[in-house]
Design an enzyme around this catalytic site. Structure first.
Site, PDB file in Angstrom:
ATOM      1  N   ASP A   1       0.860  -1.176   0.000  1.00  0.00           N
ATOM      2  CA  ASP A   1       0.000   0.000   0.000  1.00  0.00           C
ATOM      3  C   ASP A   1       0.906   1.239   0.000  1.00  0.00           C
ATOM      4  O   ASP A   1       2.128   1.142   0.218  1.00  0.00           O
ATOM      5  CB  ASP A   1      -0.964  -0.022   1.195  1.00  0.00           C
ATOM      6  CG  ASP A   1      -2.213   0.818   0.912  1.00  0.00           C
ATOM      7  OD1 ASP A   1      -2.141   1.735   0.059  1.00  0.00           O
ATOM      8  OD2 ASP A   1      -3.257   0.573   1.528  1.00  0.00           O
TER       9      ASP A   1
HETATM   10  C1  NOJ Z   1      -4.149   3.811   0.200  1.00  0.00           C
HETATM   11  C2  NOJ Z   1      -5.318   2.884   0.277  1.00  0.00           C
HETATM   12  O1  NOJ Z   1      -5.254   2.131   1.462  1.00  0.00           O
HETATM   13  C3  NOJ Z   1      -5.416   1.919  -0.893  1.00  0.00           C
HETATM   14  O2  NOJ Z   1      -6.640   1.256  -0.813  1.00  0.00           O
HETATM   15  C4  NOJ Z   1      -5.266   2.639  -2.183  1.00  0.00           C
HETATM   16  O3  NOJ Z   1      -5.400   1.742  -3.256  1.00  0.00           O
HETATM   17  C5  NOJ Z   1      -3.924   3.334  -2.201  1.00  0.00           C
HETATM   18  N1  NOJ Z   1      -3.853   4.299  -1.119  1.00  0.00           N
HETATM   19  C6  NOJ Z   1      -3.642   4.042  -3.510  1.00  0.00           C
HETATM   20  O4  NOJ Z   1      -4.479   5.123  -3.669  1.00  0.00           O
END
Ligand code: NOJ
Length: 702
Positions: A253
């Site tokens: 993430d």
């Molecule tokens: C953080 C989020 O937890 C995740 O779900 C997302 O895909 C990413 N950022 C990218 O935006």
């Protein structure tokens, strides 16, 4: 493309470059991009580049100016649409129609791909068991079976049969694993979970996405039983790769690799890079530890070259499967002219109305008489942004509730009632409008204009009621003596006891997107008879979280009259609305539950049949739910577990026999030795309209 050959031609810098993902949040604007880094092949992918011309500009640099011309892959969070915004995933799941989810994902994929996005960070397949957690709306609810069915449908919709086609994208099952079980419902917080709960509850939706061919998986931010997921070798290699047999790309993430140092799990950036690579993270999103240290780690022999090669090969393979080596560029003209179509809007309306749950309807308050004069009260009724909830796509247009009523010449007056931004309540105005009308439509819940989004990432709440000012306004409106219909929007299960006690009828949904207002109007006047059912338990009060229907029994199950039983002294035992609950403008009667045998072996398929009759006076659709309970196990078993469902349509007076099949092998669990077992013994079987009622019978597994 011969990936192995390409890999053999790459320098170590070029290899590491494939594992770096950049985006505008890092290089605030694109003029700051280090074009020389791109030219030297040291960036492999981008996130959230929403300008089609920029997509081609970046791609041209990678393909035409770098030594090996390896194309970039562009990723984004296409969660519930891009130009056509469909209901948020949890709202859509309330339709219990996976085929709808497949179709909406397919449209979203097409709109995104034409715009230059080849990879979506969806579906989120985390189970949602705690109302306080901000991200409930992004998944498919609290049940592993239902979430698995939707995970499969969404992956199939996004990816189609072939992700190289110009209408599909690579999907990403996230967030691996157990992310939603954060303590206190606080996003990013630590997760402590037994392996059995992980395997029996939280992993099945991932397994379902993997079996459906999901191309990528994203690991989560939190520490799982003490080890951050992005550096958790057991979780990423033993569980994900070996047990779940995932072969695709694993991305962290955003920033999660770098954050391992903040967790206190790594010494410094170098140690972080080493632990992330060793654990099996392929692409590092938004931090630079690989870029800064991996070369030295490989050269020192601390990370074997084969390990790096495997990660790079998976990324190249993804690009190859996406057809990017052959077709790296997009048609900018087409990208700039694409938008929602008549068909996609019709699908959004269908999906939205099938996502609206009727929670209460005393005295047949709904559907409304078309001639009624309606006082529409509440800021959420008139604001387009509030119709979408989190992760709306590029097009923010939407029909609002008040807008739809006016556009269709209904007799409606509007009062804002309260302003989420300024916290002002305009009671006089609301009362004036209410007094001039026959019925009050009170539109409340969570909006996007209240201290920013009220649900979504990091939007956790310790108070899961509707905002206090909305409650204050509702009390005032009650004094008018007019019938009140509440329409509640939220991105989580809410504690609606106060609302339930005050109003005559309640409709609930998550953000519905582009066609929100039209869909709500369809339901208000009975042009569509609500059929949706909840995918989360709605508690009665704040303190009941986490609250889910498939819990264990305890040795002292809650009984109101028994002091020493597992309950609260200041809240009812049951849920306000149980998982699987939802009413209709008609009524259904369940009779004659039959089961194909009383005794089954592991390879058998149980068939349960039940007669369902529409006993009301209009056509309606009913979701028929089948649950089981394994009465005695070597591990304590949940009081109920959903194992099948069906959705049928019935005319007034019509009766249908519904047959639901359940393979006995699906009734197992992980025992104390972590073996998956279906244990012999007695089971209960329930078929009914929700998780708290239904007809029952028993059977045995031998
Ligand atoms: C953080 C989020 O937890 C995740 O779900 C997302 O895909 C990413 N950022 C990218 O935006």
């Amino acid at each position: 493309m011969d990936i192995k050959k390409l890999l053999s031609q790459m320098t170590i810098e070029e290899k590491i470059g494939q594992l770096l993902q950049c985006g505008p949040s890092i290089y605030r604007n694109f003029e700051e991009i280090r074009w020389d880094t791109l030219r030297s092949g040291e960036i492999g992918s981008f996130i959230r580049v929403r300008d089609p011309e920029m997509v081609n500009k970046l791609q041209r640099c990678a393909v035409e100016e770098s030594r090996l011309g390896i194309p970039l892959v562009f990723a984004d969070d296409i969660i519930h649409g891009y130009f056509t915004n469909f209901p948020v995933p949890a709202a859509e799941a309330c339709s219990w129609e996976p085929e709808l989810a497949r179709r909406t994902a397919e449209v979203a994929a097409k709109e995104a791909r034409v715009s230059g996005i080849q990879w979506t960070y969806a579906p989120m397949v985390d189970l949602a068991r705690d109302a306080r957690w901000g991200r409930n709306s992004e998944g498919a609810g609290e049940d592993p079976y239902l979430a698995s069915v939707f995970a499969k449908a969404r992956v199939e919709g996004f990816q189609g049969d072939d992700i190289s086609s110009d209408t599909h994208v690579a999907a990403c099952a996230k967030h691996f694993a157990g992310y939603s079980a954060c303590m206190g419902g606080r996003d990013y917080n630590s997760v402590e979970m037994s392996c059995q709960t992980l395997y029996d509850m939280f992993l099945p939706p991932f397994k379902s996405a993997i079996d459906a061919g999901v191309a990528t998986v994203m690991s989560a931010f939190h520490d799982f039983n003490g080890v951050p997921c992005a550096g958790n070798r057991w979780l990423l290699r033993d569980v994900l790769r070996d047990d779940l047999d995932f072969k695709g790309v694993l991305i962290s993430d955003a920033g999660a690799v770098g954050q391992m140092q903040v967790h206190g799990y790594t010494e410094d950036e170098r140690d972080t890079a080493k632990k992330a690579m060793d654990a099996g993270t392929d692409i590092e999103m938004a931090t630079f530890t690989y870029n800064h240290h991996l070369k030295e780690l490989v050269e020192n022999g601390e990370i074997p070259m084969e390990m790096l090669d495997e990660a790079v090969e998976r990324v190249l393979d993804l690009k190859n499967r996406l057809g990017l080596f052959e077709n790296p560029y997009i048609d900018v003209e087409k990208a700039n002219s694409i938008g929602a179509t008549e068909q996609s809007i019709a699908l959004a309306r269908e999906c939205s109305r099938k996502s609206i749950v009727l929670l209460k309807n005393d005295n047949k308050t709904l559907p409304l008489n078309r001639k009624s004069k309606i006082a529409v009260i509440g800021a959420l009724a008139g604001n387009e942004d509030d119709m979408h909830d989190v992760w709306s796509g590029k097009n923010k247009n939407a029909t609002t509730i008040y807008g739809a009523l006016k556009a269709n010449n209904y007799d409606a007056m509007y009062a804002k009632g309260y302003d989420l931004k300024t916290d002002e309540v305009f009671i006089e105005d609301a009362n004036r409008v209410a007094n001039e009308c026959d019925v009050i439509l009170f539109v409340a819940g969570e909006g996007v204009n209240y201290q920013g989004f009220m649900s979504g990432e990091a939007r956790n709440r310790s108070d899961i009621e509707i905002p206090k000012l909305q409650q204050k306004l509702l009390k005032e409106l009650k004094r008018t003596g007019k019938p009140i219909v509440a329409y509640i929007f939220s991105g989580r299960p809410l504690a609606l006891r106060n609302v339930d006690e005050t109003v005559d009828a309640i409709l609930w949904s998550g953000g519905l997107g582009t066609e929100a207002g039209n869909a709500v109007m369809d339901v208000l006047f009975g042009d569509y008879n609500p059929s949706a059912k909840l995918v989360w338990t709605f508690p009665t009060s704040n303190g009941q979280s986490p609250y889910f229907y498939n819990h264990n029994n305890t040795g002292k199950p809650p009984i109101a009259e028994i002091w020493y039983s597992s309950k609260y002294i200041d809240a009812p035992i049951g849920a306000q609305y149980p998982f699987g609950y939802g009413l209709s403008y008609t009524s259904f009667k369940y009779d004659n539950l039959q089961i194909s045998s009383k005794e089954f072996s592991i390879d058998d398929v149980l068939e349960a049949s039940v007669e369902v009759t529409n006993t009301g006076d209009c056509f309606g659709e009913e979701i028929v739910e089948l649950y089981v309970r394994d009465l005695v196990g070597s591990m304590v078993r949940p009081v109920r577990e959903l194992k099948g469902f069906d959705k049928i349509g019935l005319n007034p007076g019509e009766k249908k026999t519904v047959v639901i099949k359940v393979p006995i092998k699906n009734l197992g669990f992980h025992n104390q030795k972590m073996e998956y077992v279906v244990e012999p013994g007695k089971f209960m079987l329930y078929v009914g309209p929700d998780s708290a009622s239904g007809l029952e019978t028993e059977f045995f597994v031998k």
